[in-house]
Every structure is written in structure tokens, then in C-alpha cells.
Design a protein around this motif. Structure first.
Motif: not given
Ligand code: NIG
Ligand code: FE
Length: 416
Positions: A132, A85, A166, A128
Motif C-alpha cells: 500500500a 489496501v 493497515v 499489505l
């Protein structure tokens, strides 16, 4: 009963273990059990049966049948060390390195981890996550089925927790099995003293990450110029108080004492190990701490490679992971890291595959469920392109060996 997937005529079914196998160490690392001309049966997300084609009962029916003649089938790789990430790549620093700057010089000039932190702090959680997702698709296509993801580019409580959310979401919304690690102690932010920042990690980040169930592990970058062994111990012990299991960045840039503090605090793994010698090897003997090599990071930064032969020949286990991150290992391919392990560390293909499956799974508490062809385990496997033996994986160092990927019992990609 109708099964979901039946793979037939498998040239070699690799990493077959009748029962869950513990850590693989020393001479046992070169044993990689295989079945020739085999089948594999998958139902409801798990491996239900496997064996020789000669023993495949004609009554077995499956919704999908795949013929893997001339191909291998392996359990998916377990990548136990990534920072996947992040908000932005750092190819400018790569060019600075090509012109002669070292990792430490770039970091001292405000580049490195602090550069990644500035960008991550400005990014939203959704941004993010989207970025990712691309990397997740990439690593799935090269055979990874389970991955550890670290924070460490937030460097404030709010941003570290954002990264961890995340990572957790990637575990919920993609087919990958994800474990998460709080790496608040990755670098000291510019606007804080080290002591003040360590207190923030101990008194704010660790309790919040544990309370919100965002982290499984605690990590510290134990290295001269970052965090000392004493500081590492304080942070790790605070993490343990909150149920986080330690895994450390150790001995990357120098003989930092990272391995010894990892063993002392019962870390599940000590990762990097570019700079170790007899003392570190002696410290690891008899411990429950897995040495983990990240050959892609040594390759990219031009550092020495982990002395794999010394570790294995001393009877120790060794694991291999990618370190996928924008600063020191901008790629998440397990097959490429296996190639490096063989070519630069003189590991045998069988050793490298044990290192990239069972031994990494040990560090993520996934041994019971992942990393081998065993009845009842999660059906995370891949079918290779046509090849004769596992040696073709490291041998074809820039080729993707993976043809088809099955995760949680579902056929999810076809690279062909
Ligand atoms: O594992 N060594 C510390 N952390 C990362 C690199 C971090 C970065 O440069 O962004 C590593 O190599
Ligand atoms: Fe790392």
C-alpha cells in the motif's frame, strides 16, 4: 517570526475561501475563486496567510521560499473512495474482460472480490502495508492529500480488521490524512450463506471494528447479486448503533435502490451512480447525502458515466473520487478522474475541482481542516507545472499536473 514556507509569484492561487465553505451545489459549482499573482505562507503545518504579491510585506521571512511564477497552487485533492489496501493486482481479469466477459460473469466464476479476498487472507499485515505504501506514494505524487480507505477484501472478521489496521497505520506513518471504512458487506464468502455472513458482519465485525477504533464509516455494496436494500439497511443501522457513519456503494451495475436506502439511512454519501435516473435525483434533493461519482470505474468497466449535468442542473452537489482498487479502477489519479469528469460527464473544470476538494471533504468530515486555501487549515497544497489556468488539468489528460507537493506544511515531493 520566521515562517516555514513562503510561495511567491503564484500565477493563480486556486480555491481561495476566506472562510470554511460548505458543500458546493448546483450553479455554485462553477465558481472556483482564484487570486492572481499571489503568495501563500505556511507555518507549523498550517496556512497562516495568503494574498496578492503587491501586499506581501517585505518583512516576511521563511526558511524555504519557492517561486511559483507561471504555475498554479491548489489545495490537495481529497479522494473520498478507495480500496487501496490489497494484496494483488487482477490483470488476468482485465484480459478476460477484453475477451468479452462482464464484471458479474467474472465474479460468478470466483474472480472479482473473492479472488482479491483469497490473496488478502494469505498476506501478512506488513506485506499489505508495504504494498500500500507504493500506492500512497503514487497518489501523493498526483496531488492527493487526504484519502478514505475501505476494507472489504478480508471477508472474515480477522481479515477485515487486519485490513483496517493497515489503513490506520498508513494514516499514522505517511503524510496522508486517512479515514477508514468497514466494508465487510462487499461480497458473500464462498463457504457461508448470505444470512450467516450478514450476522457475522453485524454481530462480530462491526462491534470489533468500533471497539478497536479501526473504522470511521460503514459501507455496503448494495447491488443485485451482492446485498439488497433491506440487507443494506440492516447492516448500516447496526453500524450506526456503534457510531459508524454510513457511506454506500450504490447504483453501479443497476438501479439497485442503493441511492434511496442511502438517503433513508442518512448516509453521508452514495457512491458510483452509473445507473441513476429521475427517481434517484428526486430522492437526493433536500437530503444531506452527497452523490459521488467514480468516473475511473465507469471508464474501466465500460459502464455508463454518472449523469453529472442532470444532478448539477437539478441544483444538487456532486463529488468525484477514484475508487482505486484492483478490480474496477486500478489507478488512483485524481487528475485523470477530473479529466474523465470533464470529457465524459461534461463537467466544467471548475466544477470538477470543487467536486474533488470541498465536496469530497464534506463526506469525510474534513471540511473544517482541508480542501481549500483558508487561514488556519492544514497546509496540504501542491504547485503545478507551468500552466495558464485550471482547465489545463483536465485538458492534459495523461499528464501529471503536479510539480511540488506540500503536506502538513512540509515539502515532500518534487516531480519537477
Ligand atoms: O467500487 N463495486 C464494488 N467494489 C469495488 C470493486 C471491487 C472489486 O472488483 O475488487 C468498486 O468498484
Ligand atoms: Fe468502490
Amino acid at each position: 517570526m520566521m515562517s516555514d514556507i513562503l510561495i511567491t509569484h503564484i500565477h493563480k492561487l486556486v480555491q481561495v475561501r476566506e472562510q470554511t465553505q460548505g458543500v458546493v451545489s448546483g450553479a455554485a459549482m462553477r465558481v472556483l475563486p482564484e487570486l492572481e499573482n499571489a503568495y501563500l505562507l505556511i507555518s507549523k503545518g498550517v496556512i497562516t496567510d495568503f494574498g496578492l504579491m503587491d501586499n506581501l510585506s517585505s518583512g516576511i521571512k521563511a526558511a524555504t521560499t519557492l517561486n511559483a511564477s507561471g504555475r498554479l497552487v491548489l489545495p490537495s485533492f481529497v479522494d473520498s473512495h478507495t480500496h487501496l489496501v490489497f494484496a494483488a493486482t487482477r490483470e488476468e481479469e482485465f484480459v478476460m474482460k477484453l475477451k468479452g466477459a462482464t464484471y458479474q460473469e467474472i465474479a460468478a466464476a470466483g474472480g472479482g472480490i473473492l479472488n482479491s479476498a483469497r490473496k488478502l487472507q494469505l498476506a501478512t499485515e506488513d506485506e499489505l502495508f508495504e504494498k500500500a505504501l507504493t500506492r500512497v506514494a503514487e497518489i501523493i505524487s498526483t496531488g492527493t492529500g487526504a484519502v478514505e480507505i475501505k476494507s472489504g477484501y478480508g471477508l472474515t472478521t480477522k481479515d477485515e480488521l487486519k485490513m483496517l489496521r493497515v489503513a490506520r497505520r498508513l494514516g499514522e506513518q505517511t503524510p496522508l490524512t486517512v479515514k477508514t471504512t468497514l466494508l465487510g458487506a462487499h461480497a458473500v464468502p464462498k463457504d457461508k450463506s448470505k444470512e450467516h455472513y450478514i450476522e457475522e458482519v453485524i454481530n462480530e465485525m462491526i462491534p470489533a471494528a468500533a471497539e478497536q477504533n479501526l473504522a470511521d464509516y460503514i459501507d455496503v455494496f448494495c447491488e443485485a447479486g451482492f446485498f439488497s436494500p433491506d440487507e443494506t439497511e440492516r447492516i448500516v443501522e447496526a453500524g450506526k448503533q456503534h457510531g459508524l457513519v454510513p457511506r454506500l456503494h450504490a447504483n453501479q451495475l443497476g438501479r439497485s435502490g442503493g441511492v434511496q436506502v442511502g438517503v433513508k439511512t442518512k448516509a453521508i454519501s452514495v457512491d458510483h451512480l452509473e445507473n441513476i435516473g429521475t427517481e434517484e435525483i428526486e430522492a437526493l434533493k433536500g437530503s444531506s447525502t452527497m452523490p459521488v461519482s467514480l468516473p475511473g470505474a465507469a471508464f474501466f468497466l465500460g459502464l455508463p458515466f454518472t449523469p453529472a449535468r442532470q444532478l448539477i442542473d437539478a441544483g444538487l452537489p456532486l463529488a468525484i473520487a477514484t475508487d482505486y482498487n484492483p478490480g474496477s479502477a486500478p489507478g488512483g489519479s485524481m487528475p485523470f478522474n477530473i479529466s474523465l469528469a470533464c470529457m465524459k460527464m461534461r463537467m466544467l473544470p471548475e466544477e470538477a475541482i470543487n467536486a474533488a476538494t470541498i465536496n469530497t471533504a464534506y463526506t469525510l468530515n474534513l471540511l473544517q481542516s482541508h480542501a481549500s486555501i483558508t487561514k488556519g487549515k492544514v497546509a496540504n497544497v501542491f504547485i503545478t507545472k507551468p500552466m495558464r489556468s485550471v482547465a489545463a488539468i483536465p485538458y492534459g489528460y495523461s499528464n501529471n499536473p503536479v510539480s511540488q507537493v506540500i503536506l502538513n506544511g512540509k515539502l515532500i515531493t518534487e516531480n519537477k
